[in-house]
Enzyme design. Structure first.
Site, PDB file in Angstrom:
ATOM      1  N   HIS A  98      75.567-109.379   1.321  1.00  0.00           N
ATOM      2  CA  HIS A  98      75.946-109.362   2.733  1.00  0.00           C
ATOM      3  C   HIS A  98      77.435-109.176   2.979  1.00  0.00           C
ATOM      4  CE1 HIS A  98      76.930-113.720   2.354  1.00  0.00           C
ATOM      5  NE2 HIS A  98      77.714-113.491   3.401  1.00  0.00           N
ATOM      6  N   GLU A 102      81.726-105.245   3.857  1.00  0.00           N
ATOM      7  CA  GLU A 102      82.863-105.691   4.651  1.00  0.00           C
ATOM      8  C   GLU A 102      84.090-106.004   3.773  1.00  0.00           C
ATOM      9  OE1 GLU A 102      82.450-105.593   7.824  1.00  0.00           O
ATOM     10  OE2 GLU A 102      83.992-106.825   8.756  1.00  0.00           O
ATOM     11  N   ASP A 103      83.852-106.638   2.644  1.00  0.00           N
ATOM     12  CA  ASP A 103      84.977-107.210   1.894  1.00  0.00           C
ATOM     13  C   ASP A 103      85.300-106.533   0.565  1.00  0.00           C
ATOM     14  OD1 ASP A 103      85.085-109.020   3.922  1.00  0.00           O
ATOM     15  OD2 ASP A 103      84.034-110.612   2.847  1.00  0.00           O
TER      16      ASP A 103
HETATM   17 MN    MN Z   1      79.471-114.464   4.129  1.00  0.00          MN
END
Ligand code: MN
Length: 730
Positions: A98, A102-103
């Site tokens: 997840h 994003e990261d």
């Molecule tokens: Mn998270």
């Protein structure tokens, strides 16, 4: 104060220590996770889960969390929360991945390539959910919850996000103060209520208590201590009650578990704060739960329990027959206990208890092994299951509303540039949005930007978009908008504005026209006697001066005719509408009213004239004595107004002449020479001859005015072959 601050930081230190404890921050290794998953998932799926872990571990390599643990411990912890809920493999894989899009440098397409489009979608949607908080506005927690659902489409997105939040909350205490407050508040406002709506009671309780502890370490510690002390004091009595009820239920041959239950910290605190109750008042009740094997046993156990202690008659709730909107089922009853301390009893089956703790997560117990079509979303399954559960229950509108609004919304949620969220019916346009923000914004809207790009005003808005309305002071609504706005507010506001614009334009023009006419008598509407003005307004059938002015502006009355009425007593000569012609043919310069000449009598400049207002033709001028006037007078005597010519127009008028002449071949050349002499011209000529002797001639001539026409008529009459000539009415 000093003491409080000191103890506050003591509790904070405790919280922080707990948050970074391995058991909380990194509770699960991959082997443990895989083993737990293998208990309910087929082997190939478990293998894929391990693969997802390896992918995530590689992507997050070198990253660490605030707790000091390697980053991978977080997705692993999130995934194990979902494994505990026994969710499907895609959900677990999405949880492991997840944060990679994003990261880390991993992309969504890489995720889709390795783990399929469904997982790719889940990861993407969870990432997007993380971003909507950035424009979150406090007062709109309710809307934000809806938005989360709307964006999620698939309930698994919400479940992953919920587990993500849960683990982040468990380790929240290691974050700096400000961030901690913000996240804890957000959790209380959004995620805890969301968990409640989804029936995930356990998650809700944990989220609330973690938020409470992080926001108010001292207060929560006090409530916890008080609760523990209280429970200790009550332990003996509670056991006595529990045993007595258990004995009675078993005695009736019902297999059941009976145990006491505890209120969670935040619910105690909230009741003290919101209802201004003392701790003792809130705690002055025993809570019991009876778990039985079947629905039948629920009701049988209820009867038994009511035989042990007397029930409060008005405190019984049957959520078994009529489940709560989130699927919760249980029987609730309150009994008069010892020392008149009430005993609250919940009776339900094991399955109902499971649902009461886990809600939607428990309804998604399919293992993803190919049952049902893949397009059928988890939330739809859940809906069906819950509907199944409560098949016999009737008329719970709240329940239906819940699904309509929260899971299958026919609404879109869009942001204003300030980050406020607006809820609109789906299919709404930027114009609907503009009116939802403010009527003035709608009325002056000229263009819009959707997510920073210029877009047409009839674009269909979609959830999550940021809409920026561009306005211009002088702008006004376009009738075209009515073709695509769908909200009542926009529709009625646009109509109202259009009417108001037309009306104010009509009033402005009417005022101007009336004043121009009044100027002939050197006066102005402001100088008129009010009572007389009112009498004229009423006399013409209007309710207000503005209505009359609007009627003048729309051409339903002439300014001149009205001025005439207003001034009749003052200026008897002021009795005719000036028919002034300028080059723009047919427009009276003074009154800006279209002037047309009746074809029946073809007036020419200089004729005595009267006129009336026609909606199609403006001010229609007739010659006095025109036979048609009789009809018009009958219809609306009021409308007929004397008129007079003003100035000398540079224009020709048509006039009709009727002649009787001898059938003489020279006649035509005689007419032609007369025309030349007078300076007029023949427009048309129709000759009818009955016999060889006599001809009847209809002649249309073009003249500059009455003087010229009269000269022409005299000359024609002087032609020897002409017996008679006269102007004709047609
Ligand atoms: Mn998270």
């Amino acid at each position: 104060m000093q003491a409080a601050a000191t103890s506050e930081s003591y509790f904070q230190t405790q919280l922080r220590a707990r948050a970074s404890n391995d058991a909380v921050a990194a509770p699960s290794g991959i082997d443990h996770l895989v083993n737990a998953a293998a208990k309910y998932l087929p082997k190939p799926q478990v293998t894929r889960i391990r693969k997802a872990y390896e992918f995530a571990q590689a992507a997050h390599a070198g990253q660490a969390r605030f707790t000091g643990h390697p980053y991978i411990t977080h997705p692993l912890a999130v995934a194990s929360i979902l494994v505990e809920m026994r969710l499907d493999d895609k959900c677990i894989i999405a949880a492991l991945l997840h944060d990679v899009v994003e990261d880390t440098s991993a992309t969504q397409s890489a995720v889709s390539r390795h783990f399929g489009r469904e997982v790719g979608y889940l990861v993407d949607a969870v990432s997007k959910l993380g971003n909507i908080h950035k424009s979150h506005h406090e007062a709109q927690a309710e809307n934000l919850q809806k938005m989360i659902f709307a964006m999620a489409r698939d309930i698994r997105v919400v479940l992953v996000k919920m587990a993500d939040r849960l683990h982040n909350m468990r380790t929240l205490a290691v974050l700096p103060h400000e961030k901690r407050r913000r996240i804890a508040n957000e959790t209380l406002e959004i995620y805890a209520p969301l968990a409640r709506r989804l029936g995930m009671h356990e998650v809700m309780v944990e989220l609330e208590d973690l938020s409470f502890e992080n926001l108010y370490p001292l207060r929560s510690a006090c409530v916890r201590r008080a609760r523990t002390k209280f429970a200790l004091n009550r332990k003996f009595v509670l056991k006595k009650i529990t045993d007595r009820i258990a004995k009675a239920v078993h005695g009736a041959n019902i297999e059941a578990e009976v145990f006491g239950r505890e209120k969670h910290l935040y619910s105690i605190y909230r009741k003290m704060k919101d209802r201004h109750k003392s701790f003792r008042e809130i705690m002055d009740v025993y809570g019991l739960r009876v778990i039985v094997r079947s629905v039948d046993d629920c009701y049988r156990a209820l009867g038994v329990v009511h035989g042990v202690y007397k029930p409060f008659t008005d405190r019984f709730k049957d959520y078994v027959a009529i489940p709560k909107s989130n699927g919760y089922q249980s029987l609730h009853t309150t009994l008069f206990g010892l020392d008149s301390i009430p005993i609250e009893v919940q009776i339900r089956t094991r399955e109902m208890d499971d649902v009461a703790s886990h809600g939607v997560a428990r309804h998604t117990k399919y293992t993803g092994s190919g049952t049902g079509s893949p397009r059928e979303s988890l939330s739809e399954r859940w809906l069906q299951e819950v509907l199944e559960l409560r098949k016999d229950a009737k008329g719970n509108h709240d329940f239906v509303e819940f699904f309509k609004t929260y899971l299958f919304p026919d609404e879109v949620y869009v942001f204003s540039p300030d980050g406020d969220i607006y809820t609109l019916p789906s299919g709404s346009s930027p114009v609907d949005f503009a009116y939802a923000v403010h009527t003035d914004i709608g009325n002056t809207c000229v263009a819009c930007r959707i997510d920073r790009n210029l877009a047409p005003l009839n674009t269909r808005l979609e959830t999550g978009q940021t809409v920026n309305i561009i306005t211009a002071k002088s702008a006004s609504p376009s009738p075209d908008w009515l073709n695509y706005v769908i909200t009542n507010k926009a529709r009625s506001s646009i109509r109202q504005a259009l009417r108001a614009n037309q009306r104010s334009a009509a009033i402005a023009l009417g005022t101007k026209l009336l004043n121009q006419s009044l100027a002939h008598a050197s006066t102005h509407i402001r100088n008129l006697d009010f009572r007389r003005l009112r009498r004229v307004v009423r006399g013409l059938g209007f309710r207000s001066v503005k209505d009359l002015l609007a009627a003048i502006g729309r051409g339903e009355h002439t300014g001149y005719a009205v001025a005439n009425r207003l001034l009749a007593h003052k200026d008897p000569d002021f009795s005719a509408v000036p028919v002034e012609i300028d080059e723009a043919v047919g427009i009276s310069q003074r009154d800006h009213v279209i002037i047309s000449f009746a074809r029946c009598c073809s007036p020419v400049h200089g004729d005595p004239i009267v006129g009336h207002v026609s909606h199609q033709r403006g001010f229609v001028v007739h010659r006095e004595g025109c036979p048609n006037l009789v009809e018009i007078r009958k219809r609306a005597a009021d409308e007929l107004t004397p008129a007079k010519w003003v100035g000398m127009p540079d224009q020709e008028f048509q006039a009709s002449l009727k002649l009787e002449a001898a059938n003489d071949s020279n006649a035509l050349s005689d007419f032609a020479s007369v025309m030349r002499q007078v300076g007029a011209s023949i427009k048309s000529l129709k000759v009818e001859s009955d016999d060889d002797e006599q001809a009847l001639i209809d002649m249309e001539v073009s003249v500059r005015g009455l003087a010229q026409l009269n000269r022409l008529v005299r000359r024609i009459a002087a032609i020897p072959s002409v017996r008679e000539v006269r102007r004709a009415f047609r």
